[in-house]
Design a protein around this motif. Structure first.
Motif, PDB file in Angstrom:
ATOM      1  N   ALA A  12     118.319  95.784  -7.806  1.00 40.98           N
ATOM      2  CA  ALA A  12     116.904  96.356  -8.385  1.00 40.98           C
ATOM      3  C   ALA A  12     116.728  95.791  -9.791  1.00 40.98           C
ATOM      4  CB  ALA A  12     116.529  97.815  -8.128  1.00 40.98           C
ATOM      5  N   ASN A  13     117.823  95.704 -10.415  1.00 40.89           N
ATOM      6  CA  ASN A  13     117.609  95.660 -11.802  1.00 40.89           C
ATOM      7  C   ASN A  13     117.712  94.098 -12.195  1.00 40.89           C
ATOM      8  OD1 ASN A  13     117.297  98.294 -12.647  1.00 40.89           O
ATOM      9  ND2 ASN A  13     119.883  98.562 -13.212  1.00 40.89           N
ATOM     10  N   LYS A  14     118.356  93.254 -11.287  1.00 40.93           N
ATOM     11  CA  LYS A  14     118.219  92.201 -11.413  1.00 40.93           C
ATOM     12  C   LYS A  14     116.943  91.331 -10.958  1.00 40.93           C
ATOM     13  CE  LYS A  14     123.366  90.837 -10.798  1.00 40.93           C
ATOM     14  NZ  LYS A  14     124.566  90.402 -10.090  1.00 40.93           N
ATOM     15  N   ALA A  15     116.281  91.930 -10.282  1.00 41.34           N
ATOM     16  CA  ALA A  15     115.118  91.327  -9.994  1.00 41.34           C
ATOM     17  C   ALA A  15     114.079  91.450 -11.552  1.00 41.34           C
ATOM     18  CB  ALA A  15     114.266  92.170  -8.843  1.00 41.34           C
ATOM     19  N   VAL A  16     114.232  92.855 -12.124  1.00 40.12           N
ATOM     20  CA  VAL A  16     113.626  93.126 -13.447  1.00 40.12           C
ATOM     21  C   VAL A  16     113.749  92.337 -14.326  1.00 40.12           C
ATOM     22  CG1 VAL A  16     113.255  95.072 -15.045  1.00 40.12           C
ATOM     23  CG2 VAL A  16     113.474  95.560 -12.614  1.00 40.12           C
ATOM     24  N   ILE A  17     115.097  91.815 -14.384  1.00 39.60           N
ATOM     25  CA  ILE A  17     115.517  91.076 -15.486  1.00 39.60           C
ATOM     26  C   ILE A  17     114.926  89.756 -15.637  1.00 39.60           C
ATOM     27  CG2 ILE A  17     117.450  89.710 -14.280  1.00 39.60           C
ATOM     28  CD1 ILE A  17     117.770  91.101 -17.851  1.00 39.60           C
ATOM     29  N   ASP A  18     114.391  88.935 -14.343  1.00 41.55           N
ATOM     30  CA  ASP A  18     113.854  87.745 -14.592  1.00 41.55           C
ATOM     31  C   ASP A  18     112.405  88.132 -15.450  1.00 41.55           C
ATOM     32  OD1 ASP A  18     115.354  86.428 -13.076  1.00 41.55           O
ATOM     33  OD2 ASP A  18     114.494  86.971 -11.112  1.00 41.55           O
ATOM     34  N   GLN A  19     111.646  88.995 -15.131  1.00 38.64           N
ATOM     35  CA  GLN A  19     110.417  89.650 -15.817  1.00 38.64           C
ATOM     36  C   GLN A  19     110.833  89.625 -17.299  1.00 38.64           C
ATOM     37  OE1 GLN A  19     109.197  93.304 -13.954  1.00 38.64           O
ATOM     38  NE2 GLN A  19     108.055  91.827 -12.176  1.00 38.64           N
TER      39      GLN A  19
END
Length: 152
Positions: free
Chosen positions: A42-49
């Motif tokens: 979940a946090n890796k998806a946020v990292i792109d943003q």
């Protein structure tokens, strides 16, 4: 333990980097100070943003830092301290002292950005680097003078 850095951390990485750290360092320092978050799906998806916004924020911070460098390079700070033999100071001039005097002159600089390797303990003129951004560093002239001893 893998963490995603929320801020730049010296000797570790920049904002948005996924780094592997010791469990204790991650749990006891990085996570409580909100310098990083755990690297999961979940946090890796946020990292792109975060990376996209970090690029925009970094460009803005760099332009602000470059404007501030022009002002800081003309600043001269003067400290008076009691001196002993061989012009050795009884006290010292630290990064906190420099940051406080910069704040009095209207510059809001965090003491951790003042790159003073060790406190100034000699009378003289020094050029102290102030790291405003990872690519932008200003140099502030610091003059340490000996204070006249009070008549006894």
């Amino acid at each position: 333990m893998e963490v995603i850095l929320k801020e730049d951390v010296n000797n570790l990485g920049h904002r948005g980097d996924v780094v592997k750290v010791a469990d204790g360092y991650g749990r006891n320092y990085l996570l409580p100070k909100k310098l990083a978050m755990e690297a999961n799906a979940a946090n890796k998806a946020v990292i792109d943003q975060m990376k996209a916004s970090a690029v925009r924020r970094s460009a803005k911070e760099k332009s602000e830092a470059e404007a501030l460098v022009a002002q800081l390079n003309n600043v001269t700070l003067v400290f008076e301290r009691r001196v002993g033999e061989n012009e050795h100071l009884f006290g010292s001039v630290t990064s906190v002292d420099i940051a406080q005097q910069l704040e009095q002159k209207g510059f809001n600089i965090d003491r951790r950005k003042v790159q003073l390797e060790e406190p100034l303990k000699q009378v003289g003129e020094f050029h102290v680097p102030v790291k405003l951004h990872r690519e932008v560093t200003a140099h502030v002239a610091v003059t340490v003078k000996g204070e006249e001893a009070a008549a006894q």
